[in-house]
Structure formats: structure tokens, C-alpha cells
Design a protein around this motif. Structure first.
Motif, PDB file in Angstrom:
ATOM      1  N   LEU A   5       0.834  -1.200   0.000  1.00  0.00           N
ATOM      2  CA  LEU A   5       0.000   0.000   0.000  1.00  0.00           C
ATOM      3  C   LEU A   5       0.870   1.252   0.000  1.00  0.00           C
ATOM      4  CD1 LEU A   5      -2.795   1.323   0.200  1.00  0.00           C
ATOM      5  CD2 LEU A   5      -2.567   1.161   2.696  1.00  0.00           C
ATOM      6  N   GLY A   6       1.965   1.219   0.746  1.00  0.00           N
ATOM      7  CA  GLY A   6       2.879   2.357   0.772  1.00  0.00           C
ATOM      8  C   GLY A   6       3.458   2.652  -0.592  1.00  0.00           C
ATOM      9  N   TYR A   7       3.864   1.597  -1.302  1.00  0.00           N
ATOM     10  CA  TYR A   7       4.408   1.792  -2.642  1.00  0.00           C
ATOM     11  C   TYR A   7       3.341   2.281  -3.621  1.00  0.00           C
ATOM     12  CZ  TYR A   7       8.893  -0.217  -1.430  1.00  0.00           C
ATOM     13  OH  TYR A   7      10.115  -0.425  -0.881  1.00  0.00           O
ATOM     14  N   LEU A   8       2.144   1.736  -3.510  1.00  0.00           N
ATOM     15  CA  LEU A   8       1.058   2.179  -4.384  1.00  0.00           C
ATOM     16  C   LEU A   8       0.743   3.650  -4.160  1.00  0.00           C
ATOM     17  CD1 LEU A   8      -1.218   1.532  -6.425  1.00  0.00           C
ATOM     18  CD2 LEU A   8      -2.663   1.088  -4.418  1.00  0.00           C
ATOM     19  N   LEU A   9       0.591   4.045  -2.908  1.00  0.00           N
ATOM     20  CA  LEU A   9       0.300   5.446  -2.613  1.00  0.00           C
ATOM     21  C   LEU A   9       1.442   6.355  -3.058  1.00  0.00           C
ATOM     22  CD1 LEU A   9      -1.358   5.146   0.896  1.00  0.00           C
ATOM     23  CD2 LEU A   9      -2.475   5.594  -1.291  1.00  0.00           C
ATOM     24  N   TYR A  10       2.677   5.881  -2.916  1.00  0.00           N
ATOM     25  CA  TYR A  10       3.829   6.661  -3.347  1.00  0.00           C
ATOM     26  C   TYR A  10       3.782   6.916  -4.852  1.00  0.00           C
ATOM     27  CZ  TYR A  10       8.599   7.716  -4.741  1.00  0.00           C
ATOM     28  OH  TYR A  10       9.699   8.283  -5.309  1.00  0.00           O
ATOM     29  N   TRP A  11       3.524   5.864  -5.629  1.00  0.00           N
ATOM     30  CA  TRP A  11       3.521   6.049  -7.078  1.00  0.00           C
ATOM     31  C   TRP A  11       2.345   6.896  -7.546  1.00  0.00           C
ATOM     32  CZ3 TRP A  11       7.525   5.781  -9.917  1.00  0.00           C
ATOM     33  CH2 TRP A  11       8.566   4.944  -9.555  1.00  0.00           C
ATOM     34  N   VAL A  12       1.188   6.713  -6.961  1.00  0.00           N
ATOM     35  CA  VAL A  12       0.033   7.530  -7.337  1.00  0.00           C
ATOM     36  C   VAL A  12       0.294   8.992  -7.000  1.00  0.00           C
ATOM     37  CG1 VAL A  12      -2.393   7.983  -6.815  1.00  0.00           C
ATOM     38  CG2 VAL A  12      -1.626   5.652  -7.207  1.00  0.00           C
ATOM     39  N   ALA A  13       0.778   9.246  -5.788  1.00  0.00           N
ATOM     40  CA  ALA A  13       1.052  10.628  -5.390  1.00  0.00           C
ATOM     41  C   ALA A  13       2.205  11.226  -6.194  1.00  0.00           C
ATOM     42  CB  ALA A  13       1.353  10.702  -3.900  1.00  0.00           C
ATOM     43  N   SER A  14       3.168  10.412  -6.588  1.00  0.00           N
ATOM     44  CA  SER A  14       4.272  10.920  -7.405  1.00  0.00           C
ATOM     45  C   SER A  14       3.771  11.371  -8.775  1.00  0.00           C
ATOM     46  CB  SER A  14       5.349   9.854  -7.570  1.00  0.00           C
ATOM     47  OG  SER A  14       5.990   9.619  -6.352  1.00  0.00           O
ATOM     48  N   TRP A  15       2.881  10.604  -9.380  1.00  0.00           N
ATOM     49  CA  TRP A  15       2.327  11.028 -10.666  1.00  0.00           C
ATOM     50  C   TRP A  15       1.472  12.278 -10.529  1.00  0.00           C
ATOM     51  CZ3 TRP A  15       4.139  10.135 -15.165  1.00  0.00           C
ATOM     52  CH2 TRP A  15       4.844   8.980 -15.413  1.00  0.00           C
ATOM     53  N   ILE A  16       0.719  12.370  -9.447  1.00  0.00           N
ATOM     54  CA  ILE A  16      -0.056  13.585  -9.194  1.00  0.00           C
ATOM     55  C   ILE A  16       0.887  14.769  -9.019  1.00  0.00           C
ATOM     56  CG2 ILE A  16      -1.575  14.727  -7.526  1.00  0.00           C
ATOM     57  CD1 ILE A  16      -2.907  11.968  -7.110  1.00  0.00           C
ATOM     58  N   ALA A  17       1.997  14.564  -8.309  1.00  0.00           N
ATOM     59  CA  ALA A  17       2.970  15.632  -8.113  1.00  0.00           C
ATOM     60  C   ALA A  17       3.591  16.074  -9.434  1.00  0.00           C
ATOM     61  CB  ALA A  17       4.056  15.185  -7.138  1.00  0.00           C
ATOM     62  N   VAL A  18       3.888  15.126 -10.308  1.00  0.00           N
ATOM     63  CA  VAL A  18       4.439  15.476 -11.619  1.00  0.00           C
ATOM     64  C   VAL A  18       3.449  16.326 -12.405  1.00  0.00           C
ATOM     65  CG1 VAL A  18       5.058  14.496 -13.872  1.00  0.00           C
ATOM     66  CG2 VAL A  18       6.016  13.535 -11.790  1.00  0.00           C
ATOM     67  N   ILE A  19       2.188  15.957 -12.370  1.00  0.00           N
ATOM     68  CA  ILE A  19       1.161  16.719 -13.082  1.00  0.00           C
ATOM     69  C   ILE A  19       1.029  18.121 -12.497  1.00  0.00           C
ATOM     70  CG2 ILE A  19      -1.327  16.841 -13.544  1.00  0.00           C
ATOM     71  CD1 ILE A  19      -1.230  13.725 -13.693  1.00  0.00           C
ATOM     72  N   VAL A  20       1.033  18.235 -11.169  1.00  0.00           N
ATOM     73  CA  VAL A  20       0.898  19.542 -10.526  1.00  0.00           C
ATOM     74  C   VAL A  20       2.122  20.418 -10.799  1.00  0.00           C
ATOM     75  CG1 VAL A  20       0.732  20.698  -8.280  1.00  0.00           C
ATOM     76  CG2 VAL A  20      -0.704  18.732  -8.765  1.00  0.00           C
ATOM     77  N   ILE A  21       3.311  19.842 -10.733  1.00  0.00           N
ATOM     78  CA  ILE A  21       4.519  20.613 -11.010  1.00  0.00           C
ATOM     79  C   ILE A  21       4.524  21.093 -12.462  1.00  0.00           C
ATOM     80  CG2 ILE A  21       7.032  20.440 -11.246  1.00  0.00           C
ATOM     81  CD1 ILE A  21       6.962  18.583  -8.767  1.00  0.00           C
ATOM     82  N   THR A  22       4.152  20.219 -13.384  1.00  0.00           N
ATOM     83  CA  THR A  22       4.082  20.612 -14.789  1.00  0.00           C
ATOM     84  C   THR A  22       3.055  21.721 -14.999  1.00  0.00           C
ATOM     85  OG1 THR A  22       4.709  18.370 -15.425  1.00  0.00           O
ATOM     86  CG2 THR A  22       3.723  19.751 -17.129  1.00  0.00           C
ATOM     87  N   ALA A  23       1.905  21.605 -14.365  1.00  0.00           N
ATOM     88  CA  ALA A  23       0.888  22.649 -14.484  1.00  0.00           C
ATOM     89  C   ALA A  23       1.405  23.976 -13.920  1.00  0.00           C
ATOM     90  CB  ALA A  23      -0.390  22.231 -13.760  1.00  0.00           C
ATOM     91  N   GLY A  24       2.117  23.917 -12.813  1.00  0.00           N
ATOM     92  CA  GLY A  24       2.680  25.137 -12.244  1.00  0.00           C
ATOM     93  C   GLY A  24       3.687  25.793 -13.155  1.00  0.00           C
ATOM     94  N   ILE A  25       4.523  24.996 -13.801  1.00  0.00           N
ATOM     95  CA  ILE A  25       5.501  25.556 -14.734  1.00  0.00           C
ATOM     96  C   ILE A  25       4.808  26.165 -15.948  1.00  0.00           C
ATOM     97  CG2 ILE A  25       7.380  24.937 -16.309  1.00  0.00           C
ATOM     98  CD1 ILE A  25       8.285  22.922 -14.143  1.00  0.00           C
ATOM     99  N   VAL A  26       3.781  25.485 -16.456  1.00  0.00           N
ATOM    100  CA  VAL A  26       3.031  26.022 -17.599  1.00  0.00           C
ATOM    101  C   VAL A  26       2.362  27.340 -17.221  1.00  0.00           C
ATOM    102  CG1 VAL A  26       1.003  25.616 -19.059  1.00  0.00           C
ATOM    103  CG2 VAL A  26       2.705  23.818 -18.754  1.00  0.00           C
ATOM    104  N   VAL A  27       1.749  27.400 -16.058  1.00  0.00           N
ATOM    105  CA  VAL A  27       1.113  28.642 -15.615  1.00  0.00           C
ATOM    106  C   VAL A  27       2.155  29.739 -15.468  1.00  0.00           C
ATOM    107  CG1 VAL A  27      -0.021  29.733 -13.636  1.00  0.00           C
ATOM    108  CG2 VAL A  27      -0.886  27.582 -14.525  1.00  0.00           C
ATOM    109  N   TRP A  28       3.279  29.414 -14.890  1.00  0.00           N
ATOM    110  CA  TRP A  28       4.315  30.417 -14.662  1.00  0.00           C
ATOM    111  C   TRP A  28       4.901  30.940 -15.975  1.00  0.00           C
ATOM    112  CZ3 TRP A  28       9.961  29.965 -14.629  1.00  0.00           C
ATOM    113  CH2 TRP A  28      10.582  31.089 -14.092  1.00  0.00           C
ATOM    114  N   LEU A  29       5.096  30.051 -16.943  1.00  0.00           N
ATOM    115  CA  LEU A  29       5.721  30.464 -18.193  1.00  0.00           C
ATOM    116  C   LEU A  29       4.760  31.119 -19.173  1.00  0.00           C
ATOM    117  CD1 LEU A  29       8.096  27.458 -18.926  1.00  0.00           C
ATOM    118  CD2 LEU A  29       8.715  29.732 -18.123  1.00  0.00           C
TER     119      LEU A  29
END
Length: 64
Positions: A5-29
Motif C-alpha cells: 500500500l505504501g508503494y502504491l500510494l507513493y507512485w500515485v502521489a508521485s504522478w499527481i505531483a508530476v502533473i501539478v509541477i508541470t501545471a505550475g511551470i506552464v502557468v508560470w511560463l
């Protein structure tokens, strides 16, 4: 069961983090003025916080 469960939550949250970081960079640029509007950087910072929290959950549940 908890380590899996820890690994599953880690990978799901990591993909969500990648999407949020990418969205933040797009908004900023593209949508904000980089010298005046720090909202894109705040969104990207939120993605980094999500990623750090995911690592903490993985460590807590999986011991790694």
C-alpha cells in the motif's frame, strides 16, 4: 500488505505531483508574468510538497 500500500500510494502521489509541477511551470511560463505573479511557482511548490509527503508515507508504511 502495508508495504505494498505504501508503494502504491507513493507512485500515485508521485504522478499527481508530476502533473501539478508541470501545471505550475506552464502557468508560470505562459499565463502569468514571471516577474510579478508567483502563482505558478506556488503551484509547482505544492507539487513538491505532495512528492515529499508521498515519500514520507512510503517510508512510514514500507519502511524504506
Amino acid at each position: 500488505m502495508a508495504p505494498r500500500l505504501g508503494y502504491l500510494l507513493y507512485w500515485v502521489a508521485s504522478w499527481i505531483a508530476v502533473i501539478v509541477i508541470t501545471a505550475g511551470i506552464v502557468v508560470w511560463l505562459y499565463l502569468a508574468r514571471p516577474d510579478k505573479d508567483p502563482i505558478g511557482l506556488a503551484i509547482a511548490g505544492t507539487g513538491i510538497i505532495i512528492w515529499v509527503a508521498a515519500r514520507a508515507v512510503r517510508y512510514w508504511l514500507a519502511g524504506r
